[in-house]
Design a protein around this motif. Sequence first.
Motif, short mmCIF file in Angstrom:
data_model
loop_
_atom_site.label_atom_id
_atom_site.label_comp_id
_atom_site.label_asym_id
_atom_site.label_seq_id
_atom_site.Cartn_x
_atom_site.Cartn_y
_atom_site.Cartn_z
N LYS A 1 -0.81 3.47 -2.12
CA LYS A 1 -2.09 2.77 -2.10
C LYS A 1 -1.93 1.32 -2.53
O LYS A 1 -2.46 0.40 -1.90
N HIS A 2 -1.17 1.11 -3.60
CA HIS A 2 -0.94 -0.26 -4.07
C HIS A 2 -0.14 -1.07 -3.06
O HIS A 2 -0.39 -2.27 -2.86
N ASP B 1 -0.26 6.92 -5.41
CA ASP B 1 -0.79 5.68 -5.98
C ASP B 1 0.06 4.48 -5.57
O ASP B 1 -0.48 3.40 -5.27
N LYS B 2 1.38 4.65 -5.56
CA LYS B 2 2.25 3.53 -5.17
C LYS B 2 2.06 3.18 -3.70
O LYS B 2 2.17 2.01 -3.33
N LYS C 1 -2.41 -2.27 -0.32
CA LYS C 1 -3.25 -3.37 -0.80
C LYS C 1 -2.45 -4.67 -0.90
O LYS C 1 -2.95 -5.75 -0.56
N ASP C 2 -1.19 -4.57 -1.35
CA ASP C 2 -0.33 -5.76 -1.40
C ASP C 2 -0.10 -6.30 0.00
O ASP C 2 -0.15 -7.53 0.23
#
Length: 314
Positions: free
Chosen positions: A293-294, A290-291, A297-298
């Motif tokens: 993926k974030h 998840d990190k 996106k950032d």
Amino acid sequence: MPLDPQARALMDATEGLPPVETLSVQEVRARFLQAFGRRGEPESVLRVENRSIPGPDTEIPLRIYTPRNEPPLPILVFFHGGGGVVGNLETHDAVCRTLAKGAQCMVVSVDYRLAPEHKYPAGLNDCFSATRWVYENALSFDGDPQRIAVGGDSAGGSLAAAVALLARDRGGPELVYQLMFYPMTDYYLPGTPSYEENGSGYFLTTTAVKWFLDHYLPKEFDRDDPYLFPLRCRDLSGLPPALVMTAEYDPLRDEGERYAMRLREAGVWVHLQRIDGMMHGFTVLAGRLDKGKHALKDAAAHLRAAFLACPTIL
């Protein structure tokens, strides 16, 4: 902070596998493709096109991702990681799709030549040639030659930094941004605190780094070559703005962060972001982290903002 639980689960799942340095190049390539190749349905973009372009010695395969039909679109020229020895268009397909969609830009992924068949500087020459080709031919595939960025992860991040240096030193093309995920910017000896802290037990090890470099580097090489190890460059002024993302549990963490600081000291605008709890490779593992993926996106949001701040050709 502690290693992220999802990252720990991935590390536990790989426990017992033979270390990279005990395998052949072909075995490592197969393992890399199996670990990072496409899983499930890919993120959708408007169009994906494979091409081959003339290179310095042979044709260079490219993959062009187009997120929408509103030309001319800004372009990210992307160089995959893998130590200059492994990796290809497939291992980083998901990363390129996410960046194209999130940044609303075209992504041109470069399948540069790999070592040990083609040692340094063959891969770098391909990457720089591809970047020049993109600039000279952007309008032919609905891209904007005035808004071109370069980016990559790990060894690909090093290649992005080197291409930015070459573009500055050889009179273009003018780049508007450089995007680097956990880049290798220096030789691994004598090492840094992050090598001491994270050199074993966190996916990328010191012995694996040595294995990759032993295959990538020619027998005689210059440790102060700035296009090989960008942190050795004496003058980092005049380079495009940059985003540098590092991982807390990565032997390459310190050299990536030091490169960002050196860029700042030279007057280059830099956003430096350490992803806590993550190990090397979090972008290509974003489908399971998840990190990661974030973080992708950032990065896409930063890239999109950089493109929006630049004048378009129209």
